[in-house]
Design an enzyme around this catalytic site. Structure first.
Site, PDB file in Angstrom:
ATOM      1  N   SER A   1       0.829  -1.207   0.000  1.00  0.00           N
ATOM      2  CA  SER A   1       0.000   0.000   0.000  1.00  0.00           C
ATOM      3  C   SER A   1       0.865   1.260   0.000  1.00  0.00           C
ATOM      4  O   SER A   1       0.384   2.344  -0.311  1.00  0.00           O
ATOM      5  CB  SER A   1      -0.895  -0.004   1.236  1.00  0.00           C
ATOM      6  OG  SER A   1      -0.092  -0.082   2.392  1.00  0.00           O
TER       7      SER A   1
ATOM      8  N   TYR B   1      -4.079   1.518   3.708  1.00  0.00           N
ATOM      9  CA  TYR B   1      -5.168   0.578   3.448  1.00  0.00           C
ATOM     10  C   TYR B   1      -5.812   0.120   4.764  1.00  0.00           C
ATOM     11  O   TYR B   1      -6.921  -0.403   4.767  1.00  0.00           O
ATOM     12  CB  TYR B   1      -4.627  -0.672   2.748  1.00  0.00           C
ATOM     13  CG  TYR B   1      -4.314  -0.556   1.273  1.00  0.00           C
ATOM     14  CD1 TYR B   1      -4.270   0.660   0.604  1.00  0.00           C
ATOM     15  CD2 TYR B   1      -4.056  -1.716   0.535  1.00  0.00           C
ATOM     16  CE1 TYR B   1      -3.971   0.725  -0.751  1.00  0.00           C
ATOM     17  CE2 TYR B   1      -3.766  -1.656  -0.824  1.00  0.00           C
ATOM     18  CZ  TYR B   1      -3.714  -0.436  -1.462  1.00  0.00           C
ATOM     19  OH  TYR B   1      -3.412  -0.385  -2.797  1.00  0.00           O
TER      20      TYR B   1
ATOM     21  N   ASN C   1       0.230  -6.766   4.855  1.00  0.00           N
ATOM     22  CA  ASN C   1      -0.637  -7.689   5.602  1.00  0.00           C
ATOM     23  C   ASN C   1      -2.107  -7.410   5.339  1.00  0.00           C
ATOM     24  O   ASN C   1      -2.912  -8.329   5.207  1.00  0.00           O
ATOM     25  CB  ASN C   1      -0.355  -7.565   7.095  1.00  0.00           C
ATOM     26  CG  ASN C   1       0.999  -8.131   7.446  1.00  0.00           C
ATOM     27  OD1 ASN C   1       1.126  -9.322   7.648  1.00  0.00           O
ATOM     28  ND2 ASN C   1       2.021  -7.295   7.475  1.00  0.00           N
ATOM     29  N   THR C   2      -2.458  -6.125   5.266  1.00  0.00           N
ATOM     30  CA  THR C   2      -3.857  -5.764   5.098  1.00  0.00           C
ATOM     31  C   THR C   2      -4.373  -6.298   3.757  1.00  0.00           C
ATOM     32  O   THR C   2      -5.450  -6.905   3.686  1.00  0.00           O
ATOM     33  CB  THR C   2      -4.009  -4.232   5.161  1.00  0.00           C
ATOM     34  OG1 THR C   2      -3.281  -3.750   6.292  1.00  0.00           O
ATOM     35  CG2 THR C   2      -5.453  -3.826   5.287  1.00  0.00           C
TER      36      THR C   2
ATOM     37  N   THR D   1       3.953  -4.214   7.736  1.00  0.00           N
ATOM     38  CA  THR D   1       5.274  -4.045   7.123  1.00  0.00           C
ATOM     39  C   THR D   1       5.963  -2.734   7.489  1.00  0.00           C
ATOM     40  O   THR D   1       7.147  -2.577   7.236  1.00  0.00           O
ATOM     41  CB  THR D   1       5.145  -4.161   5.598  1.00  0.00           C
ATOM     42  OG1 THR D   1       4.080  -3.313   5.171  1.00  0.00           O
ATOM     43  CG2 THR D   1       4.864  -5.580   5.194  1.00  0.00           C
ATOM     44  N   HIS D   2       5.239  -1.789   8.062  1.00  0.00           N
ATOM     45  CA  HIS D   2       5.885  -0.546   8.495  1.00  0.00           C
ATOM     46  C   HIS D   2       6.657  -0.708   9.810  1.00  0.00           C
ATOM     47  O   HIS D   2       7.574   0.047  10.082  1.00  0.00           O
ATOM     48  CB  HIS D   2       4.840   0.556   8.730  1.00  0.00           C
ATOM     49  CG  HIS D   2       4.377   1.229   7.486  1.00  0.00           C
ATOM     50  ND1 HIS D   2       3.748   0.553   6.477  1.00  0.00           N
ATOM     51  CD2 HIS D   2       4.458   2.522   7.091  1.00  0.00           C
ATOM     52  CE1 HIS D   2       3.440   1.419   5.515  1.00  0.00           C
ATOM     53  NE2 HIS D   2       3.856   2.615   5.865  1.00  0.00           N
TER      54      HIS D   2
HETATM   55  N1  DGL Z   1       1.437  -2.236   4.639  1.00  0.00           N
HETATM   56  C1  DGL Z   1       0.315  -2.327   5.522  1.00  0.00           C
HETATM   57  C2  DGL Z   1       0.326  -3.653   6.269  1.00  0.00           C
HETATM   58  O1  DGL Z   1       1.315  -4.383   6.293  1.00  0.00           O
HETATM   59  C3  DGL Z   1       0.244  -1.189   6.498  1.00  0.00           C
HETATM   60  C4  DGL Z   1       0.003   0.157   5.877  1.00  0.00           C
HETATM   61  C5  DGL Z   1      -1.429   0.442   5.519  1.00  0.00           C
HETATM   62  O2  DGL Z   1      -2.298   0.518   6.401  1.00  0.00           O
HETATM   63  O3  DGL Z   1      -1.654   0.630   4.332  1.00  0.00           O
HETATM   64  O4  DGL Z   1      -0.681  -3.999   6.852  1.00  0.00           O
END
Ligand code: DGL
Length: 292
Positions: A8, A39, A71-72, A212-213
């Site tokens: 995202s 996301y 992950n989302t 992932t952040h």
């Molecule tokens: N990359 C998203 C995750 O791993 C987090 C960032 C988002 O909310 O878009 O869930």
């Protein structure tokens, strides 16, 4: 053909970094949907539509395989993409997510009984991790904690400092409270102090950073959590899992080109992407803007 990595926004770069360090020979295209990030709190329909558009864009750019390093999106879009979209529209391509390998990695930790999992609200509400862990490691107790403030802090470059510490402490306290209330032997547990970080881990022996952040703020998380808690990041899990996948799927592996190139695409302004990507990767990045 290339390996595509989609997130995202910036977070997937933590996964990309580990994959490229382990498998430097392949050619990679990273796509960050920065124009529509985060996301984390969006509806299923929106996340599915965005993910489908991004995966299609990577397929158009000759990606044989796309890793959804979010992950989302893995929680909300992967299954439908794999089961409904690929067989009809791209039968020769593959899309992989990061939830299953993460659940398998947790299942392989022989000394772990209770695992905490920090993620976005979307990932937590999807229940994808408890469902995967129920299959892979039914003996594990899972404590889920949504951490909605962490992605905005990271996106704004707040990678350390008192604002970040405040939220890490708050989410850890809430994690402990959930662990205490889920425990059947709550009386045997040490009391959780009302403020500040508990010295007790309430039986939790590992924390998976299931967003992932979060690896970007791992140093602060590590400093605040009790030292006996293992902190797991997904880059270290997904990279060996991809290597293993390619060994088991020579028909995919043999279609991949090997010049060691990397290309970065973003759906938003390149200047902002390049600056933050440099923080994630530790080297200069020159991205290209793509319209979806
Ligand atoms: N990359 C998203 C995750 O791993 C987090 C960032 C988002 O909310 O878009 O869930």
């Amino acid at each position: 053909m290339h390996i595509g990595i989609f997130d995202s926004g910036f977070g997937g770069l933590t996964v990309f970094r580990s994959i490229r360090a382990r498998l430097p020979q392949y050619d990679y295209i990273y796509l960050g949907d920065n124009a529509r990030t985060p996301y984390g709190n969006r509806s299923f329909d929106a996340i599915f539509r965005f993910s489908r558009e991004c995966v299609d864009m990577l397929f158009e750019r000759r990606c044989k395989l796309v890793i959804i390093a979010c992950n989302t999106a893995s929680a909300k879009a992967l299954r439908t993409l794999q089961q409904k979209v690929l067989p009809l529209e791209h039968p020769d391509r593959r899309v992989l997510g990061i939830i299953r390998p993460s659940a398998e990695a947790l299942a392989s930790l022989s000394d772990t009984r209770t695992v905490a999992l920090w993620a976005t609200e979307g990932t937590v509400k999807s229940m994808s991790y408890p469902m995967e862990l129920e299959k892979a490691a039914p003996q594990l107790t899972v404590i889920q904690q949504a951490c909605p403030m962490l992605v905005p802090l990271v996106e704004n470059g707040e990678l350390n400092g008192s604002a970040l510490d405040y939220f890490i402490e708050k989410y850890w306290r809430e994690t402990l409270q959930t662990a205490a209330s889920q425990s059947t032997s709550a009386q045997a547990l040490p009391r959780i102090p009302p403020t500040g970080v508990s010295q007790s881990a309430c039986g939790i022996d590992a924390l998976l950073l299931a967003c992932t952040h979060y690896p970007l703020i791992q140093t602060s998380i590590r400093r605040i959590l009790p030292p006996e808690i293992k902190v797991l990041t997904q880059g270290e899990i997904v990279a060996p899992s991809l290597e293993n996948y390619l060994l088991r799927h020579p028909e995919i592996e043999q279609a991949l080109s090997r010049t060691g190139s990397q290309r970065f695409l973003t759906t938003d302004q390149t200047e902002g992407f390049d600056h933050l990507a440099e923080t994630f990767l530790g080297h200069a990045v020159l991205s290209e803007k793509v319209g979806i």
